[in-house]
Design an enzyme around this catalytic site. Structure first.
Site, PDB file in Angstrom:
ATOM      1  N   GLY A  61       0.840  -1.197   0.000  1.00  0.00           N
ATOM      2  CA  GLY A  61       0.000   0.000   0.000  1.00  0.00           C
ATOM      3  C   GLY A  61       0.869   1.238   0.000  1.00  0.00           C
ATOM      4  O   GLY A  61       2.049   1.182   0.359  1.00  0.00           O
ATOM      5  N   CYS A  88       5.264  -6.160   1.731  1.00  0.00           N
ATOM      6  CA  CYS A  88       5.631  -4.743   1.779  1.00  0.00           C
ATOM      7  C   CYS A  88       4.891  -4.023   2.924  1.00  0.00           C
ATOM      8  O   CYS A  88       5.167  -4.312   4.079  1.00  0.00           O
ATOM      9  CB  CYS A  88       5.380  -4.093   0.412  1.00  0.00           C
ATOM     10  N   TYR A  89       3.931  -3.159   2.618  1.00  0.00           N
ATOM     11  CA  TYR A  89       3.186  -2.499   3.692  1.00  0.00           C
ATOM     12  C   TYR A  89       2.577  -3.543   4.636  1.00  0.00           C
ATOM     13  O   TYR A  89       2.549  -3.365   5.864  1.00  0.00           O
ATOM     14  CB  TYR A  89       2.067  -1.634   3.083  1.00  0.00           C
ATOM     15  N   HIS A 178       8.113  -7.518  -3.598  1.00  0.00           N
ATOM     16  CA  HIS A 178       6.811  -7.875  -4.173  1.00  0.00           C
ATOM     17  C   HIS A 178       6.893  -9.184  -4.963  1.00  0.00           C
ATOM     18  O   HIS A 178       7.346  -9.185  -6.102  1.00  0.00           O
ATOM     19  CB  HIS A 178       6.322  -6.742  -5.088  1.00  0.00           C
ATOM     20  N   GLU A 180       4.478 -10.752  -6.220  1.00  0.00           N
ATOM     21  CA  GLU A 180       3.386 -10.858  -7.202  1.00  0.00           C
ATOM     22  C   GLU A 180       3.757 -10.340  -8.585  1.00  0.00           C
ATOM     23  O   GLU A 180       3.040 -10.568  -9.546  1.00  0.00           O
ATOM     24  CB  GLU A 180       2.131 -10.135  -6.667  1.00  0.00           C
ATOM     25  N   ASP A 237     -16.912 -11.246 -22.646  1.00  0.00           N
ATOM     26  CA  ASP A 237     -17.595 -11.421 -21.363  1.00  0.00           C
ATOM     27  C   ASP A 237     -19.045 -11.881 -21.535  1.00  0.00           C
ATOM     28  O   ASP A 237     -19.475 -12.860 -20.930  1.00  0.00           O
ATOM     29  CB  ASP A 237     -17.547 -10.132 -20.540  1.00  0.00           C
ATOM     30  N   LYS A 379     -10.251 -11.315 -16.351  1.00  0.00           N
ATOM     31  CA  LYS A 379     -10.444 -11.432 -17.798  1.00  0.00           C
ATOM     32  C   LYS A 379      -9.786 -12.688 -18.393  1.00  0.00           C
ATOM     33  O   LYS A 379     -10.406 -13.392 -19.181  1.00  0.00           O
ATOM     34  CB  LYS A 379      -9.848 -10.186 -18.468  1.00  0.00           C
TER      35      LYS A 379
END
Ligand code: XMP
Length: 523
Positions: A61, A88-89, A178, A180, A237, A379
């Site tokens: 964050g 992290c945060y 991070h 991710e 979609d 998606k």
């Protein structure tokens, strides 16, 4: 042994406002576990009891843990007895709340950093060994300077003495970097290790499992006799949502395809061929192009165009739904990014840049219950599900196309006779992109027909025709984008073909603007 229901293994991601939180969710799902993102201020003891997570991940964050109004965490998270991974945060907050210290660092780290693995922990199992060095991606100003009781240091970097920390007894782990992002090459493996080894998830959350569970949920919601209508646009979609509902309830689904006359070349035919022809779906194909184009005549303002199209769409859809009669449910292709409520770093809702129109929006007065079978999916997961459901690649892999269609790719008032000019230029551009094998590397590509005429010369004659702009971007979510770096020979080939083959265009330009400051569409 039968696999446990994937929902019983769900992972909670608590969002503290990082731009990267959705990527954490992607990595968890790639590891085969279902997860949801919830903003930190929603997560309290009651929420946790209802959600019953198998493990919790605390996102990064933009705030500082030391600041007075920093987003906080309910201590109930640490009393659940489940594994927690702070990123992290998230790591700093966990550390601060459990008795450690966080300080502002004079050595900030942004971008690539090297990590020294100082010890073994379950998070690193099978990924990193003690004594090794690995590349990670950092983005932090504050850092942990003293650990809470029970924690030990398992990795360091130049700027972070506690770049990774572990409390194996409680299964609490913290990383300053991070995992991710792709710039941490082993990051996905670390998250998979947390999900599968530390949290013990079975990895049973696959698209095949989702399909079976989603069909059961649709049947339960709609009941034995309920009827559903679905606005089909030909986009990914709504197509996948319709296919899924059709598989669940068959002919009790009716799709309504409103052709507003602003579709690309061949689009309407393909929707009808696939849904009516191949899957035998009840499909109402309403050609309302005269009505839409009539109402748009002389309208040059982009927002006004969008509003007219949105209103007219609802009116036509409403008319057709009433004609069918008796439908108690409306199916919409809402995706997970649309339902995630993120923590805003600046405390307010973001400004409306454009009023988006999505085909299938619920008219206020239509008292239908919603069926939104894709609400949990990203998606690319929707694309995977589409393939699983047998939809052709031309639909599943298709670039996004905006609800207002070509209306926002023809700046200024819409000229009916010019729509075909735009369609032909667009088709050539896309055909060349496909031939070059670039279609899947590009998020979106299209032609724009400008309300500008320039002088040219063809043969011995002077021409005075329109300018066509080409736009192609890379993006992961449409929120930010870069223009695609075609080589010049490619652009020259497309330009030559368009000018030679499309009467009405004598000049082609390429749009190199990124988003921001530009937007993807021109209006
Ligand atoms: P912009 O132009 O805002 O577009 O950068 C971001 C993404 O959204 C699509 N877009 C729309 N999609 N209804 C839609 O369904 C709309 O009104 C609309 N306007 C833009 C655009 O194509 C891009 O993918």
């Amino acid at each position: 042994m039968t696999a446990p229901a994937p929902e019983s293994e769900q992972i909670l991601i608590i969002d503290f406002g990082s731009q990267l939180t959705q990527l954490i969710a992607r990595r968890v799902r790639e590891a085969g576990a279902y997860c949801e993102i919830h903003p930190c201020f929603r997560v309290d003891a009651g929420f946790l009891a209802a959600f019953a997570p198998r493990a919790v991940i605390l996102s990064g964050g933009p705030a500082s843990v030391i600041a007075a109004a920093a987003p906080d965490i309910d201590p109930a998270v640490f009393a659940l007895g489940v594994p927690v991974l702070g990123i992290c945060y998230g790591q700093q907050l966990m550390c601060a709340r459990l008795g450690g210290t966080v300080e502002v660092s004079d050595h900030q780290e942004f971008g690539r950093a090297m990590l020294d693995i100082a010890g073994y922990c379950a998070l690193f199992d099978g990924v990193w060994r003690q004594g090794a060095r690995h590349q990670v991606w950092m983005s932090h100003g504050d850092r942990v300077t003293a650990l809470p009781p029970g924690f030990r240091r398992v990795a360091t970097s130049d700027g972070a003495p506690y770049a990774a920390t572990a409390d194996d007894a409680r299964r609490f782990y913290g990383v300053q970097f991070h995992p991710e992002v792709v710039h941490t090459p082993d990051g996905a493996k670390l998250i998979a290790s947390f999900v599968r080894k530390v949290a013990g998830c079975s990895g049973a959350w696959t698209m095949a499992a989702f399909r079976t569970a989603a069909i059961a949920r649709i049947r339960a919601r709609v009941g034995e006799a309920g009827r559903v209508v679905c606005g089909l646009s030909g986009g990914v979609d709504s197509s996948v949502a319709a296919r899924l509902v059709h598989e669940a309830i068959g002919s009790r689904l009716t799709c309504i395809f409103v052709d507003h006359g602003l579709l690309r070349a061949g689009e309407a035919d393909e929707v009808v061929r696939v849904f009516r022809g191949r899957f035998n779906v009840e499909l109402v194909h309403r050609d309302a192009s005269d009505m839409f184009l009539g109402r748009l005549e002389g309208v040059a303002d982009p927002e006004e165009k969008r509003k007219i199209i949105g209103r007219t769409f609802v009116e036509v859809f409403d008319e057709e739904a009433a004609r069918i009669g008796g439908a108690g449910f409306l199916c919409q292709g809402t995706l997970y990014p649309d339902v995630i409520e993120s923590v805003s770093a600046f405390g307010g809702p973001s400004a409306t840049i454009k009023s988006h129109h999505n085909v299938g929006g619920l008219p206020e007065h239509m008292k239908m219950a919603l069926v939104e079978p894709l609400r949990e999916l990203f998606k690319d997961e929707v694309r995977e599900l589409g393939r699983e459901l047998g939809l052709p690649d031309t639909i599943v892999g298709r670039h996004p196309f905006p609800g207002p269609g070509l209306a926002i790719r023809m700046p200024g008032a819409i000229r009916r006779d010019a729509l075909d000019v735009l369609r032909r230029a667009d088709a050539i551009f896309i055909e060349e992109i496909r031939t070059a094998g670039l279609y899947d590397a590009i998020w979106q590509a299209f032609a724009v027909l400008l309300p500008v005429k320039t002088v040219g010369v063809m043969g011995d004659a002077r021409t005075y025709e329109s300018v066509c702009a080409l736009r192609a971007v890379t993006s992961t979510d449409g929120m930010t984008a870069d223009s695609y770096p075609f080589d010049h020979a490619f652009l020259a080939r497309v330009s030559t073909r368009i000018v030679n083959e499309v009467r009405g265009i004598n000049r082609v330009v390429y749009d190199c603007t990124s988003k921001p400051p530009g937007t993807i569409e021109w209006e």
